[in-house]
Design a protein around this motif. Structure first.
Motif, PDB file in Angstrom:
ATOM      1  N   ASP A 160       0.841  -1.189   0.000  1.00 38.80           N
ATOM      2  CA  ASP A 160       0.000   0.000   0.000  1.00 38.80           C
ATOM      3  C   ASP A 160       0.881   1.245   0.000  1.00 38.80           C
ATOM      4  N   PRO A 161       0.806   2.071  -1.051  1.00 40.01           N
ATOM      5  CA  PRO A 161       1.618   3.289  -1.097  1.00 40.01           C
ATOM      6  C   PRO A 161       1.390   4.200   0.112  1.00 40.01           C
ATOM      7  N   ALA A 162       0.241   4.094   0.759  1.00 43.26           N
ATOM      8  CA  ALA A 162      -0.035   4.904   1.943  1.00 43.26           C
ATOM      9  C   ALA A 162       0.856   4.500   3.114  1.00 43.26           C
ATOM     10  N   ASP A 163       1.463   3.314   3.022  1.00 41.09           N
ATOM     11  CA  ASP A 163       2.365   2.847   4.073  1.00 41.09           C
ATOM     12  C   ASP A 163       3.798   3.349   3.878  1.00 41.09           C
ATOM     13  N   SER A 164       4.013   4.192   2.884  1.00 39.83           N
ATOM     14  CA  SER A 164       5.348   4.690   2.606  1.00 39.83           C
ATOM     15  C   SER A 164       5.835   5.591   3.734  1.00 39.83           C
ATOM     16  N   SER A 165       7.149   5.588   3.947  1.00 43.64           N
ATOM     17  CA  SER A 165       7.754   6.383   5.010  1.00 43.64           C
ATOM     18  C   SER A 165       8.973   7.127   4.503  1.00 43.64           C
ATOM     19  N   VAL A 166       9.348   8.156   5.257  1.00 43.49           N
ATOM     20  CA  VAL A 166      10.539   8.939   4.966  1.00 43.49           C
ATOM     21  C   VAL A 166      11.381   8.983   6.230  1.00 43.49           C
ATOM     22  N   VAL A 167      12.690   8.775   6.062  1.00 45.90           N
ATOM     23  CA  VAL A 167      13.634   8.915   7.171  1.00 45.90           C
ATOM     24  C   VAL A 167      14.475  10.154   6.884  1.00 45.90           C
ATOM     25  N   TYR A 168      14.443  11.103   7.812  1.00 46.78           N
ATOM     26  CA  TYR A 168      15.245  12.317   7.705  1.00 46.78           C
ATOM     27  C   TYR A 168      16.423  12.213   8.677  1.00 46.78           C
ATOM     28  N   ALA A 169      17.643  12.478   8.187  1.00 47.56           N
ATOM     29  CA  ALA A 169      18.816  12.597   9.053  1.00 47.56           C
ATOM     30  C   ALA A 169      18.958  14.072   9.383  1.00 47.56           C
ATOM     31  N   ILE A 170      18.838  14.410  10.663  1.00 49.05           N
ATOM     32  CA  ILE A 170      18.759  15.795  11.125  1.00 49.05           C
ATOM     33  C   ILE A 170      20.024  16.165  11.895  1.00 49.05           C
ATOM     34  N   SER A 171      20.514  17.389  11.678  1.00 52.80           N
ATOM     35  CA  SER A 171      21.605  17.890  12.504  1.00 52.80           C
ATOM     36  C   SER A 171      21.243  19.288  12.996  1.00 52.80           C
ATOM     37  N   SER A 172      21.843  19.660  14.126  1.00 50.97           N
ATOM     38  CA  SER A 172      21.597  20.981  14.687  1.00 50.97           C
ATOM     39  C   SER A 172      22.870  21.519  15.300  1.00 50.97           C
ATOM     40  N   ASN A 173      23.141  22.787  15.038  1.00 53.57           N
ATOM     41  CA  ASN A 173      24.286  23.435  15.666  1.00 53.57           C
ATOM     42  C   ASN A 173      24.010  23.713  17.135  1.00 53.57           C
ATOM     43  N   ALA A 174      22.740  23.631  17.539  1.00 48.28           N
ATOM     44  CA  ALA A 174      22.376  23.832  18.943  1.00 48.28           C
ATOM     45  C   ALA A 174      22.865  22.622  19.730  1.00 48.28           C
ATOM     46  N   GLY A 175      24.108  22.661  20.163  1.00 45.28           N
ATOM     47  CA  GLY A 175      24.669  21.547  20.916  1.00 45.28           C
ATOM     48  C   GLY A 175      25.317  20.497  20.042  1.00 45.28           C
ATOM     49  N   ASN A 176      25.477  20.795  18.748  1.00 51.85           N
ATOM     50  CA  ASN A 176      26.100  19.853  17.813  1.00 51.85           C
ATOM     51  C   ASN A 176      25.415  18.478  17.878  1.00 51.85           C
ATOM     52  N   LEU A 177      24.105  18.477  17.722  1.00 52.00           N
ATOM     53  CA  LEU A 177      23.291  17.276  17.862  1.00 52.00           C
ATOM     54  C   LEU A 177      22.944  16.666  16.517  1.00 52.00           C
ATOM     55  N   LYS A 178      22.764  15.341  16.512  1.00 54.92           N
ATOM     56  CA  LYS A 178      22.336  14.628  15.310  1.00 54.92           C
ATOM     57  C   LYS A 178      21.271  13.616  15.702  1.00 54.92           C
ATOM     58  N   GLY A 179      20.286  13.449  14.822  1.00 56.07           N
ATOM     59  CA  GLY A 179      19.250  12.471  15.096  1.00 56.07           C
ATOM     60  C   GLY A 179      18.443  12.168  13.850  1.00 56.07           C
ATOM     61  N   VAL A 180      17.380  11.394  14.034  1.00 51.06           N
ATOM     62  CA  VAL A 180      16.542  11.006  12.909  1.00 51.06           C
ATOM     63  C   VAL A 180      15.079  11.330  13.194  1.00 51.06           C
ATOM     64  N   LEU A 181      14.361  11.563  12.121  1.00 49.96           N
ATOM     65  CA  LEU A 181      12.913  11.738  12.158  1.00 49.96           C
ATOM     66  C   LEU A 181      12.343  10.759  11.145  1.00 49.96           C
ATOM     67  N   VAL A 182      11.421   9.908  11.577  1.00 55.27           N
ATOM     68  CA  VAL A 182      10.753   8.973  10.681  1.00 55.27           C
ATOM     69  C   VAL A 182       9.320   9.450  10.542  1.00 55.27           C
ATOM     70  N   ASP A 183       8.870   9.609   9.294  1.00 46.57           N
ATOM     71  CA  ASP A 183       7.546  10.155   9.054  1.00 46.57           C
ATOM     72  C   ASP A 183       6.901   9.455   7.863  1.00 46.57           C
ATOM     73  N   GLY A 184       5.596   9.354   7.880  1.00 49.93           N
ATOM     74  CA  GLY A 184       4.860   8.816   6.740  1.00 49.93           C
ATOM     75  C   GLY A 184       4.658   9.895   5.697  1.00 49.93           C
TER      76      GLY A 184
END
Length: 102
Positions: free
Chosen positions: A57-81
């Motif tokens: 089902d194309p509605a089950d598609s997801s996106v993974v974003y690799a996120i970085s921030s200079n606020a504390g030199n942080l890195k993380g991920v966001l998973v979203d449909g």
């Protein structure tokens, strides 16, 4: 950019590369509850984006974003449909995600 067959493989490799925070989408930014962190759209960058199509089902598609921030030199991920965020998100945040969403 890397190529991954599954979301699990993408998340595992990103974690190995230092993207260890798990971000959640809010109406006006990204939050990481375990460390009580909130980032507004201007406080983070989207470094990489990976799309995964739903098997049946194309509605089950997801996106993974690799996120970085200079606020504390942080890195993380966001998973979203696909399109899940569109109705409950500020225009600034929506524009930032759409630039990379394609």
């Amino acid at each position: 950019m890397h190529v991954y067959d599954t979301i699990t493989a993408a998340l595992s490799d990103l974690d190995h590369r230092g993207y260890n925070l798990d971000f959640n989408l809010t109406a006006v930014g990204l939050e990481c509850k375990p460390i009580n962190l909130f980032l507004r759209p201007e406080e983070f960058e989207i470094e990489e984006v990976y799309r995964f199509e739903g098997m049946t089902d194309p509605a089950d598609s997801s996106v993974v974003y690799a996120i970085s921030s200079n606020a504390g030199n942080l890195k993380g991920v966001l998973v979203d449909g696909y399109g899940v965020y569109a109705e409950n998100v500020s225009p600034e945040l929506l524009n930032k995600l759409k630039i990379h969403h394609g």
